[in-house]
Design an enzyme around this catalytic site. Sequence first.
Site, PDB file in Angstrom:
ATOM      1  N   ARG A  95      31.761  40.734  33.891  1.00 17.44           N
ATOM      2  CA  ARG A  95      32.486  40.996  32.630  1.00 17.44           C
ATOM      3  C   ARG A  95      32.012  40.075  31.503  1.00 17.44           C
ATOM      4  O   ARG A  95      32.165  40.410  30.336  1.00 17.44           O
ATOM      5  CB  ARG A  95      33.988  40.839  32.839  1.00 17.44           C
ATOM      6  CG  ARG A  95      34.576  42.039  33.533  1.00 17.44           C
ATOM      7  CD  ARG A  95      36.072  41.946  33.571  1.00 17.44           C
ATOM      8  NE  ARG A  95      36.619  43.176  34.134  1.00 17.44           N
ATOM      9  CZ  ARG A  95      37.908  43.359  34.355  1.00 17.44           C
ATOM     10  NH1 ARG A  95      38.776  42.410  34.065  1.00 17.44           N
ATOM     11  NH2 ARG A  95      38.336  44.494  34.860  1.00 17.44           N
TER      12      ARG A  95
ATOM     13  N   LYS B 184      48.510  48.191  41.428  1.00 14.65           N
ATOM     14  CA  LYS B 184      49.138  48.335  40.100  1.00 14.65           C
ATOM     15  C   LYS B 184      49.779  49.723  40.052  1.00 14.65           C
ATOM     16  O   LYS B 184      49.346  50.630  39.328  1.00 14.65           O
ATOM     17  CB  LYS B 184      48.102  48.158  38.996  1.00 14.65           C
ATOM     18  CG  LYS B 184      47.604  46.734  38.898  1.00 14.65           C
ATOM     19  CD  LYS B 184      46.852  46.487  37.616  1.00 14.65           C
ATOM     20  CE  LYS B 184      46.057  45.204  37.704  1.00 14.65           C
ATOM     21  NZ  LYS B 184      44.685  45.400  38.224  1.00 14.65           N
TER      22      LYS B 184
ATOM     23  N   GLY C  41      38.482  45.772  38.877  1.00 18.34           N
ATOM     24  CA  GLY C  41      37.926  44.555  39.453  1.00 18.34           C
ATOM     25  C   GLY C  41      37.898  44.600  40.970  1.00 18.34           C
ATOM     26  O   GLY C  41      36.907  44.216  41.600  1.00 18.34           O
TER      27      GLY C  41
HETATM   28  P1  AMP Z   1      44.513  47.273  41.874  1.00 14.85           P
HETATM   29  O1  AMP Z   1      44.194  46.120  40.962  1.00 14.85           O
HETATM   30  O2  AMP Z   1      45.639  48.099  41.409  1.00 14.85           O
HETATM   31  O3  AMP Z   1      43.277  48.089  42.172  1.00 14.85           O
HETATM   32  O4  AMP Z   1      44.999  46.645  43.246  1.00 14.85           O
HETATM   33  C1  AMP Z   1      44.141  45.990  44.154  1.00 14.85           C
HETATM   34  C2  AMP Z   1      44.964  45.294  45.199  1.00 14.85           C
HETATM   35  O5  AMP Z   1      45.755  46.237  45.892  1.00 14.85           O
HETATM   36  C3  AMP Z   1      44.156  44.584  46.264  1.00 14.85           C
HETATM   37  O6  AMP Z   1      44.341  43.209  46.124  1.00 14.85           O
HETATM   38  C4  AMP Z   1      44.758  45.082  47.591  1.00 14.85           C
HETATM   39  O7  AMP Z   1      44.968  44.076  48.530  1.00 14.85           O
HETATM   40  C5  AMP Z   1      46.077  45.686  47.139  1.00 14.85           C
HETATM   41  N1  AMP Z   1      46.602  46.706  48.051  1.00 14.85           N
HETATM   42  C6  AMP Z   1      45.969  47.806  48.494  1.00 14.85           C
HETATM   43  N2  AMP Z   1      46.743  48.487  49.360  1.00 14.85           N
HETATM   44  C7  AMP Z   1      47.911  47.821  49.461  1.00 14.85           C
HETATM   45  C8  AMP Z   1      49.128  48.009  50.206  1.00 14.85           C
HETATM   46  N3  AMP Z   1      49.279  49.049  51.033  1.00 14.85           N
HETATM   47  N4  AMP Z   1      50.105  47.099  50.069  1.00 14.85           N
HETATM   48  C9  AMP Z   1      49.953  46.042  49.241  1.00 14.85           C
HETATM   49  N5  AMP Z   1      48.834  45.797  48.514  1.00 14.85           N
HETATM   50  C10 AMP Z   1      47.828  46.674  48.622  1.00 14.85           C
END
Ligand code: AMP
Length: 410
Positions: free
Chosen positions: A41, A202, A366
């Site tokens: 970035r 998120k 990311g």
């Molecule tokens: P995002 O920034 O929204 O793409 O979220 C990424 C994060 O989602 C990563 O750190 C993953 O560990 C988390 N993640 C993915 N699946 C799950 C889940 N079932 N429960 C909790 N966290 C999750």
Amino acid sequence: MKLKSIREVKHLTGKKVLLRVAYDVPLEEKGKSWIVVDDRRIAETLPTIKYLLKKRCRIVIVSWLGRPGGKVIEKYRLDPVAKKLSELLKKPVKKLNDCIGPKIFAEIQALKPGEIIMLENVRFYSAEEENSKMFAGLLAYGFDLIVFDAFAQAHRVHASTTGITKFLPTYAGFLVEKEINSLNQIIKKPKRPLVAIIGGAKISDKVAVLEELVKMADKILIGGGVANIFLKAIGVSVGHSYLQDNFIDQAKRKKVNFVKLARKIYQRHKNKIVLPTDFISANKMDQGALVEMVDAKQNQKINPRFMFLDIGPGTIARYLTEIKKAKTIFWNGPMGVFEINKFAFGTKKIAEAVARSQSVSVLGGGDTESVVKKYNLEGKFSYVSTGGGASLEFLAGRELPALKNIQKAR
Ligand code: AMP
């Protein structure tokens, strides 16, 4: 969408420029300090910075990093980021310990042509996320113009994104232009079937965008934390799984119930939305956790104290079939907690399948980028955006709020 570009600024030479970038980079603790572990970035903004330097501008850089929640948190200081930028540019970058106030103003006034300052993380002030007009005015005070190159943060309605653009003439930097042009080409006439893969944590951001994305996609494969909200919405028990069911929309100042929203989206688009049917559940987010497989098709239920942390083998097989058929793929967010090997299998299999596929593949976020790195899949996708939420909103046809004031009059 046509944006006003820095190329169009007349008399740019020597101007005092507030350069808004998205240096929300991953950091790792090393001894007593923090280092930048992925500088993409930062590196992607070098063409803009070099252009401004060539024009002998006085450059003041502003960004946020992480979620310090309106207070000073040492690990979210931008010092390691300034150090990395200085290394990449082979030029000093002076880092200040605040982003507003008389001392900062004096430093900015004393800047000489061709010098660079980096301000402290704007999220150390709650006024940033509250989109305070006063805070935005203070940030923009004393500059000639703004160059906006923070594509990854352009979907947020905050003081340093939309707020500042109301005070000064604002122009798009080269990274913003590149992102918009590349994503535009992909969505203009996508080859079909168009398959979106949405995971990650998120939840609120992603469910809100799904309402629009579902209209253009042929199939949406859901995993990660986002799946939990849909499962809850259709009455599947999710035990202790991660959820964000109620969320305050800061910009609109209203409470949104995401379970209700997910139910509404699912009921309308059952034929397009594919939910996981089997899962890896565990009692904690840890490599040493107790693990149980849950197959909802066999009427199995999660232990109420467990969490869903990855998609199961039946779901993986189903998703791979859809990925094989796809001609365009948007992928945003991991299928499970891939940082822990025990819960990484689903994400790995999906990543490898997207990398293998002959489709036009667009990735954003990311964490999605970290997955690509972890499994050595770099260079195997058509386009990797620097922005997760921003690219998803753009692909879904939403206007990115921070770009509103940079658009050319039609
Ligand atoms: P995002 O920034 O929204 O793409 O979220 C990424 C994060 O989602 C990563 O750190 C993953 O560990 C988390 N993640 C993915 N699946 C799950 C889940 N079932 N429960 C909790 N966290 C999750």
